[in-house]
Every structure is written in C-alpha cells, then in structure tokens.
Design an enzyme around this catalytic site. Structure first.
Site, PDB file in Angstrom:
ATOM      1  N   HIS A 235       0.862  -1.182   0.000  1.00 31.50           N
ATOM      2  CA  HIS A 235       0.000   0.000   0.000  1.00 31.50           C
ATOM      3  C   HIS A 235       0.902   1.236   0.000  1.00 31.50           C
ATOM      4  O   HIS A 235       1.819   1.348   0.807  1.00 31.50           O
ATOM      5  CB  HIS A 235      -0.885   0.006   1.244  1.00 31.50           C
ATOM      6  CG  HIS A 235      -1.612   1.294   1.461  1.00 31.50           C
ATOM      7  ND1 HIS A 235      -2.689   1.674   0.688  1.00 31.50           N
ATOM      8  CD2 HIS A 235      -1.415   2.287   2.359  1.00 31.50           C
ATOM      9  CE1 HIS A 235      -3.128   2.856   1.108  1.00 31.50           C
ATOM     10  NE2 HIS A 235      -2.367   3.248   2.126  1.00 31.50           N
TER      11      HIS A 235
ATOM     12  N   HIS B 276      -2.873   7.242  -2.007  1.00 30.30           N
ATOM     13  CA  HIS B 276      -4.015   7.459  -2.896  1.00 30.30           C
ATOM     14  C   HIS B 276      -3.670   8.489  -3.958  1.00 30.30           C
ATOM     15  O   HIS B 276      -2.785   9.314  -3.763  1.00 30.30           O
ATOM     16  CB  HIS B 276      -5.233   7.896  -2.084  1.00 30.30           C
ATOM     17  CG  HIS B 276      -5.701   6.842  -1.140  1.00 30.30           C
ATOM     18  ND1 HIS B 276      -5.179   6.692   0.124  1.00 30.30           N
ATOM     19  CD2 HIS B 276      -6.622   5.866  -1.290  1.00 30.30           C
ATOM     20  CE1 HIS B 276      -5.769   5.661   0.713  1.00 30.30           C
ATOM     21  NE2 HIS B 276      -6.652   5.150  -0.122  1.00 30.30           N
TER      22      HIS B 276
END
Length: 176
Positions: free
Chosen positions: A128, A131
């Site tokens: 991850h 964004h």
C-alpha cells in the site's frame, strides 16, 4: 557491477525482477535496511505497506525531501517515483505527479472511511502506497499521488549506481 541492494536485500531476484519476500522475512529485512537508509521506523513501514495504514501528516521522513534521487518500495526495492515528479502539495505527505514508469503501480477502488478513493499499490510487492487525486498541478499533468513516506525509501542520485539503480538515473534530471 553487483549491487548492494540486489545482493543483500530480501526479495531481490537476479535480473530486473523485483519480488515480495515471504511475510515472515519482511520485518527482519526492514530492520536490516533501517541500519543503512534514512527511512521511517520498520514497524510503521509494516503497518503502512502490509495493513494499509496511513501515517499521520507531517510525520514521515520524506515530505520535505526535494533532493535528487528515486523512491523505491521498502519491501521489494522496486522503483516507484523520481524526485523530478515530486512537488509540495502542502498536505503533509509526499506528493508526486506520476510514477517513475507507467507500469510501476497498480490501483484499486478504496471505499474505506466513508469515501471513494483510488488506492495505489506497488506492482510487485503489492505494498500500500497511498491514494491518487485529480488536484495536482496542471502543468505536471493534474494528478497528485499522495504517498506515505513509510511506503518508500529514498535512494539519493549519487548512490543510485552503487545500489543497482543505474538504469533509472535518466529519470532524475533536476537538481543535479
């Protein structure tokens, strides 16, 4: 020339292939790397990259770093971003206008926290990263990759050869 990263980092496979190490090896690998690199705490890196956590704004190592070099995945070593594409978004996290290569990232829809966002992940380690938003500088393409510092390790331009990233030096042209 054999790279220190390639020969000593868990997850590195010969050639240009980057792989995610076994889950049981990731934390040990990060602890070893933290002795060499100015990077975020290995526990924070694990939380961010492996459990999709988000570091608090303005707490990461790289928000204010504008030195020439590249940012790589701390889990696999795969190149993610160039300093040429970094800009100050004043949001508390490092911001980039694009990835270092078109195929460096994968994206998926993230509907957590009552929002609909586009999450970015590293292609090979599936870490991850953060964004992506459509509010970046228009002159840089209009995108803002909002990246957790803990999802990257910065490799300074003058260390790229010794770390095995010579082929990526052409992606860093500003500030030299």
């Amino acid at each position: 020339m054999a790279s220190h990263w390639r020969s000593n980092a868990q997850g590195w496979s010969s050639g240009d292939k980057f792989e995610k190490p076994a889950d049981s090896d990731i934390k040990r690998h990060l602890q070893e790397m933290s002795k060499k690199y100015d990077m975020d705490n290995p526990d924070m890196i694990m939380d961010v990259t492996q459990t999709d956590a988000t570091e608090r704004p303005r707490t990461g190592k790289y928000d204010a770093n504008f030195n020439p070099g590249i940012y790589v995945d701390p889990v696999s070593g795969e190149p993610l971003y160039s300093s040429d594409d970094k800009f100050s978004a004043h949001c508390g996290w490092p911001a980039f206008s694009k990835a270092i290569a078109e195929d460096a990232l994968t994206t998926k829809t993230d509907t957590s926290h009552g929002m609909k966002r586009v999450e970015m992940r590293s292609r090979h380690a599936d870490s991850h990263l953060g964004h992506v938003f459509e509010d970046g500088p228009p002159e840089m393409g209009g995108m803002r990759h909002c990246v957790n510092s803990a999802a990257t390790i910065f490799i300074p331009y003058d260390k790229m050869d010794q770390e095995g990233y010579s082929d990526w030096k052409s992606k860093v042209t500003k500030g030299l």
